[in-house]
Structures are given as C-alpha cells and as structure tokens.
Scaffold this motif. Structure first.
Motif, mmCIF file in Angstrom:
data_model
loop_
_atom_site.group_PDB
_atom_site.id
_atom_site.type_symbol
_atom_site.label_atom_id
_atom_site.label_comp_id
_atom_site.label_asym_id
_atom_site.label_seq_id
_atom_site.Cartn_x
_atom_site.Cartn_y
_atom_site.Cartn_z
ATOM 1 N N ARG A 1 0.840 -1.212 0.000
ATOM 2 C CA ARG A 1 0.000 0.000 0.000
ATOM 3 C C ARG A 1 0.868 1.253 0.000
ATOM 4 O O ARG A 1 0.631 2.187 -0.761
ATOM 5 C CB ARG A 1 -0.929 0.007 1.215
ATOM 6 N N GLU A 2 1.878 1.264 0.861
ATOM 7 C CA GLU A 2 2.776 2.421 0.928
ATOM 8 C C GLU A 2 3.524 2.621 -0.390
ATOM 9 O O GLU A 2 3.745 3.746 -0.828
ATOM 10 C CB GLU A 2 3.774 2.272 2.084
ATOM 11 N N TRP A 3 3.944 1.515 -1.006
ATOM 12 C CA TRP A 3 4.628 1.589 -2.301
ATOM 13 C C TRP A 3 3.729 2.281 -3.331
ATOM 14 O O TRP A 3 4.178 3.149 -4.070
ATOM 15 C CB TRP A 3 5.008 0.185 -2.769
ATOM 16 N N HIS A 4 2.448 1.906 -3.358
ATOM 17 C CA HIS A 4 1.506 2.508 -4.303
ATOM 18 C C HIS A 4 1.285 3.986 -3.996
ATOM 19 O O HIS A 4 1.168 4.806 -4.920
ATOM 20 C CB HIS A 4 0.185 1.744 -4.321
ATOM 21 N N VAL A 5 1.231 4.339 -2.718
ATOM 22 C CA VAL A 5 1.098 5.753 -2.334
ATOM 23 C C VAL A 5 2.304 6.542 -2.821
ATOM 24 O O VAL A 5 2.165 7.616 -3.414
ATOM 25 C CB VAL A 5 0.919 5.889 -0.800
ATOM 26 N N LEU A 6 3.509 6.007 -2.572
ATOM 27 C CA LEU A 6 4.732 6.686 -3.016
ATOM 28 C C LEU A 6 4.795 6.796 -4.536
ATOM 29 O O LEU A 6 5.174 7.842 -5.078
ATOM 30 C CB LEU A 6 5.970 5.957 -2.483
ATOM 31 N N ASP A 7 4.423 5.714 -5.219
ATOM 32 C CA ASP A 7 4.413 5.727 -6.678
ATOM 33 C C ASP A 7 3.452 6.805 -7.189
ATOM 34 O O ASP A 7 3.792 7.579 -8.084
ATOM 35 C CB ASP A 7 4.005 4.353 -7.215
ATOM 36 N N GLY A 8 2.270 6.878 -6.595
ATOM 37 C CA GLY A 8 1.301 7.901 -6.987
ATOM 38 C C GLY A 8 1.828 9.300 -6.718
ATOM 39 O O GLY A 8 1.625 10.223 -7.532
ATOM 40 N N ALA A 9 2.506 9.487 -5.601
ATOM 41 C CA ALA A 9 3.058 10.800 -5.272
ATOM 42 C C ALA A 9 4.134 11.212 -6.263
ATOM 43 O O ALA A 9 4.164 12.368 -6.714
ATOM 44 C CB ALA A 9 3.616 10.787 -3.847
ATOM 45 N N ILE A 10 5.008 10.281 -6.634
ATOM 46 C CA ILE A 10 6.065 10.588 -7.614
ATOM 47 C C ILE A 10 5.439 10.940 -8.966
ATOM 48 O O ILE A 10 5.840 11.897 -9.623
ATOM 49 C CB ILE A 10 7.045 9.399 -7.766
ATOM 50 N N ARG A 11 4.429 10.170 -9.370
ATOM 51 C CA ARG A 11 3.750 10.452 -10.636
ATOM 52 C C ARG A 11 3.073 11.815 -10.593
ATOM 53 O O ARG A 11 3.116 12.570 -11.565
ATOM 54 C CB ARG A 11 2.735 9.354 -10.955
ATOM 55 N N LEU B 1 3.949 14.369 -8.762
ATOM 56 C CA LEU B 1 5.000 15.392 -8.829
ATOM 57 C C LEU B 1 5.466 15.600 -10.261
ATOM 58 O O LEU B 1 5.676 16.727 -10.701
ATOM 59 C CB LEU B 1 6.185 15.002 -7.936
ATOM 60 N N GLY B 2 5.617 14.508 -11.001
ATOM 61 C CA GLY B 2 6.022 14.605 -12.404
ATOM 62 C C GLY B 2 4.986 15.333 -13.249
ATOM 63 O O GLY B 2 5.322 16.132 -14.118
ATOM 64 N N ARG B 3 3.714 15.064 -12.992
ATOM 65 C CA ARG B 3 2.642 15.751 -13.734
ATOM 66 C C ARG B 3 2.615 17.235 -13.399
ATOM 67 O O ARG B 3 2.414 18.069 -14.251
ATOM 68 C CB ARG B 3 1.277 15.106 -13.430
ATOM 69 N N ARG B 4 2.826 17.559 -12.114
ATOM 70 C CA ARG B 4 2.818 18.952 -11.703
ATOM 71 C C ARG B 4 3.914 19.733 -12.400
ATOM 72 O O ARG B 4 3.726 20.883 -12.765
ATOM 73 C CB ARG B 4 2.990 19.032 -10.184
ATOM 74 N N GLU B 5 5.065 19.098 -12.547
ATOM 75 C CA GLU B 5 6.192 19.749 -13.228
ATOM 76 C C GLU B 5 5.844 20.110 -14.656
ATOM 77 O O GLU B 5 6.221 21.152 -15.154
ATOM 78 C CB GLU B 5 7.436 18.847 -13.191
ATOM 79 N N THR B 6 5.128 19.230 -15.351
ATOM 80 C CA THR B 6 4.790 19.487 -16.755
ATOM 81 C C THR B 6 3.639 20.491 -16.866
ATOM 82 O O THR B 6 3.489 21.142 -17.883
ATOM 83 C CB THR B 6 4.404 18.189 -17.498
ATOM 84 N N ASP B 7 2.824 20.622 -15.810
ATOM 85 C CA ASP B 7 1.702 21.560 -15.838
ATOM 86 C C ASP B 7 2.134 22.989 -15.552
ATOM 87 O O ASP B 7 1.432 23.926 -15.892
ATOM 88 C CB ASP B 7 0.625 21.145 -14.803
ATOM 89 N N GLU B 8 3.263 23.165 -14.886
ATOM 90 C CA GLU B 8 3.689 24.512 -14.508
ATOM 91 C C GLU B 8 4.357 25.248 -15.634
ATOM 92 O O GLU B 8 4.856 24.819 -16.560
ATOM 93 C CB GLU B 8 4.642 24.436 -13.302
#
Length: 114
Positions: free
Chosen positions: A95-105, A107-114
């Motif tokens: 579960r924690e792995w999936h949370v971390l994976d979602g958070a990294i993804r 963050l990556g999306r936020r970078e492209t949106d800015e």
C-alpha cells in the motif's frame, strides 16, 4: 563522477530500499535462497547473495519468514516462506509503495503543468 556511476549508485540505493518488499512478495510459496535469487533476477530485480542471505536471516528473526530444512535431496536446503506477520507487512508495504508511486507520478505531472 560519470553519469553512469551516478545512476548505478542511485539505482543500488533504490533497490536496497525495496529488497524486503521484493522478498516478501516472492516468498508466498517456499523457496531456498539460490532459487529466490534466480526468481528475483528473472523479474529484473538483481540482488547479491551477500545481501540476500543476511536479509533472509533477519526477516526470519523478526518473525516475517518461516524456514524449514529439506534434507531429502543430496544437498540440504533451507526453504523460506512468508509468515502471517510477513503477509500483513507485505500488504502494508505494498500500500505504501503505491502511495509513493502515486506521489512521484503526481509530482512529475505537476512539473509538466507549470
């Protein structure tokens, strides 16, 4: 430091942090150490024996794995399997792995949106 060396060092750290999760996920059925090494390798998760064997002993001492010696073949082998406590930890870590994976993804999306 060369880029390849830098990448190798960071990949090693990333794998070191996930080797417990990989072992617990793989040991749903009994396996001996070398077979576990091969299974992990085939899955693309390379682990050195000098890392794996002490880890298996530590996880067993923590009650996360059970072990049993098989002496029926010419060479005795110690088989490891995840315990009920190990199963519970595996679920939590996954579960924690999936949370971390979602958070990294995210963050990556936020970078492209800015």
């Amino acid at each position: 430091m060369k880029q390849d060396e830098l990448l190798a060092g960071h990949l090693q750290e990333l794998r070191r942090g996930t080797v417990v999760l990989a072992c617990l996920a793989t040991l749903g059925r009994p396996r001996y150490g070398y077979a576990l090494l091969e299974t992990l390798e085939k899955a693309g998760f390379s682990v050195d024996g000098n890392t794996l064997y002490p880890l298996l002993r530590r996880l067993e001492k923590q009650g996360l794995l059970t072990s049993e010696w098989n002496t029926e073949e010419a060479r005795p082998r110690k088989f490891y399997q995840v315990s009920p406590d190990g199963e519970a930890l595996l679920e939590q870590l996954t579960r924690e792995w999936h949370v971390l994976d979602g958070a990294i993804r995210a963050l990556g999306r936020r970078e492209t949106d800015e």
